[in-house]
Write an enzyme that holds these catalytic residues in place. Structure first.
Site, short mmCIF file in Angstrom:
data_model
loop_
_atom_site.label_atom_id
_atom_site.label_comp_id
_atom_site.label_asym_id
_atom_site.label_seq_id
_atom_site.Cartn_x
_atom_site.Cartn_y
_atom_site.Cartn_z
N LYS A 49 19.19 4.98 -34.62
CA LYS A 49 19.40 4.36 -33.29
C LYS A 49 19.54 3.11 -33.25
CE LYS A 49 20.50 6.20 -29.01
NZ LYS A 49 20.67 7.65 -28.80
N1 GLU Z 1 23.84 8.58 -28.19
C1 GLU Z 1 24.05 10.13 -28.20
C2 GLU Z 1 22.69 10.62 -27.96
O1 GLU Z 1 21.82 10.13 -27.73
C3 GLU Z 1 25.14 10.58 -29.16
C4 GLU Z 1 24.62 10.33 -30.56
C5 GLU Z 1 25.73 10.41 -31.80
O2 GLU Z 1 26.70 11.14 -31.47
O3 GLU Z 1 25.55 10.22 -32.98
O4 GLU Z 1 22.57 11.79 -28.56
#
Ligand code: GLU
Length: 446
Positions: A130
């Site tokens: 993240k």
């Molecule tokens: N930000 C989204 C989540 O928390 C999507 C993550 C992604 O598609 O890699 O799952």
């Protein structure tokens, strides 16, 4: 294995002794600590190999960068950003990039760990990562956000890459942000290698290499899972009423798809305020999404009654979809809820105390790592399409998404029944077992 890239100083991880959730004095411990406690609880329940628990208790790598951005008036501002790579035993690190004033290293660590669990649970070949920048994008012009994004990507350098770490949208970022990331990343590659750049991020605009169905994917997944739950309850989605917190990418899509299936939106809340429907027919989710787009929030939606935040939590409905930020369903707000199911569209919306209260009150939970996994699943489809030069149809994306979610739902249900666990513990247990299996097969180098 912490490393810094640039000048940010990373805080060391504190390993506090773990107290039973019910004995903790504070409702909101540091977020990453909460994830570790949650992993420990599930690990304990299924007798997970202790070394796997140990490995997952710290992120594999943390990148912190401070970088300058030229503002529209010529000033230079410094910004702080992070990318936390939690674990990649199942595949490349995967997870969104968040722009929000409250972004911190602790929060990004927690969000990265949740991605590890989420990808393992739904069985797609990605690990967890993240990123985030501490900024309120609403205070910047579009060009400033673009320059900030490009400098952040430049500062991250080789820490992201199509087969290594693949970002995506999250709170405060969108398809346009992803297009800037591809463009900037491509510019750092030799011309002959730029074709590789497309799969460095997912969630791109469809016209710039994105997948159809990605924009609505998280909301679609939330609805698919509510349908699985409804089937188990022997009821139809068309007969359900629901409330939604947060009317952004996740909440608005979930609300609109539920509306298409005949369910009734009784109330909505976001940072601008809370509203409820005067009638049992509910609010028009499509018109509300338009209103949010033009005014920036749900407040002032014509034909709806303005209510307080507390009153929002007290609205009687079948399903509550928290689709905003962390720590919204606390011990206090969980006591107000008059719903049968909490379907977690957001990451980490429920605190440990909130969880205990929901359990005591017999309110079912579709936990975040399952309920909002639709986004990363369609991200995986996008990544596959980019790497194979393919373009799937909307029907194919929807069908494959549904199959993966139904399988994950069934696995969690079986684990919950087998080990007499709540659904959150069961979801973590399924994910941890999957990771344990790979460590057992591969071993630890050297
Ligand atoms: N930000 C989204 C989540 O928390 C999507 C993550 C992604 O598609 O890699 O799952």
């Amino acid at each position: 294995m912490s490393r810094t890239n640039g000048t940010a100083t990373l805080e060391p991880i504190k390993t506090a002794p773990i107290a039973p959730a019910s004995l903790r004095s504070t409702d909101q411990p540091r977020l990453f600590q909460r994830v570790r406690e949650q992993m420990d609880r599930a690990a304990e329940a299924v007798g997970l190999a202790p070394e796997v628990r140990k490995i997952l208790s710290s992120p594999a790598c943390e990148v912190g960068v401070n970088f300058p951005v030229r503002m529209d008036d010529g000033r230079i501002e410094m910004f702080s950003g992070y990318r936390v790579q939690h674990n990649n035993v199942l595949g490349p690190f995967k997870g969104g990039i968040r722009y929000h004033p409250d972004v911190s290293l602790d929060e990004v660590r927690a969000l990265a760990a949740w991605m590890t669990i989420k990808c393992a649970l739904v069985d797609i070949p990605f690990g967890g990562g993240k990123g985030g920048v501490q900024v309120d994008p609403a205070t910047l012009s579009r060009r400033e956000v673009e320059r900030m994004t490009r400098r952040f990507v430049y500062a991250l350098g080789a820490n992201i890459g199509p087969g290594y770490d693949v970002p995506a949208p999250d709170v405060g970022t969108d398809a346009r942000t992803m297009a800037w990331i591809v463009d900037t990343y491509a510019a750092t590659l030799p011309p002959q290698e730029r074709y590789r750049a497309l799969s460095v991020v997912t969630g791109k605009p469809v016209s710039a290499g994105g997948s159809v169905g990605r924009e609505k994917a998280t909301g679609q997944g939330v609805v698919d899972l509510i349908e699985c739950w409804a089937q188990d309850q022997r009821c139809k989605v068309a007969d359900l009423s629901y409330t939604v917190q947060g009317f952004g990418k996740v909440g608005s899509w979930a609300a609109r798809i539920l509306k298409d299936k005949g369910a009734k939106l009784l109330a909505a809340q976001d940072v601008t305020g809370a509203i409820r429907s005067y009638t049992a027919e509910g609010l028009d989710a499509d018109a509300l999404a338009e209103h949010v787009k033009t005014t920036g929030g749900v407040a002032g939606f014509p034909g709806a009654q303005a209510i307080s935040r507390e009153a929002f939590f007290e609205v009687q409905a079948d399903v509550f979809v928290p689709a905003a930020l962390e720590n919204q369903v606390t011990g206090e707000t969980a006591r107000l809820l008059k719903v049968r199911l909490v379907a977690e569209g957001a990451n980490g919306p429920t605190t440990s105390e909130g969880d205990i209260v929901l359990r005591e009150r017999g309110i079912a939970v579709l936990p975040d790592v399952l309920c909002n996994a639709g986004g990363v699943i369609v991200s995986y489809f996008e990544w596959l399409q980019n790497r194979g030069g393919a373009a799937w149809s909307a029907a194919e994306v929807d069908q494959r998404l549904r199959e993966i979610l139904e399988r994950a739902y069934a696995r969690v249900k079986e684990m919950a029944a087998d080990k007499s666990l709540g659904w959150r513990d069961a979801a973590y247990a399924v994910a941890l077992r999957r990771i344990e299996q790979v460590y057992a097969e591969r071993g630890i180098f050297p």
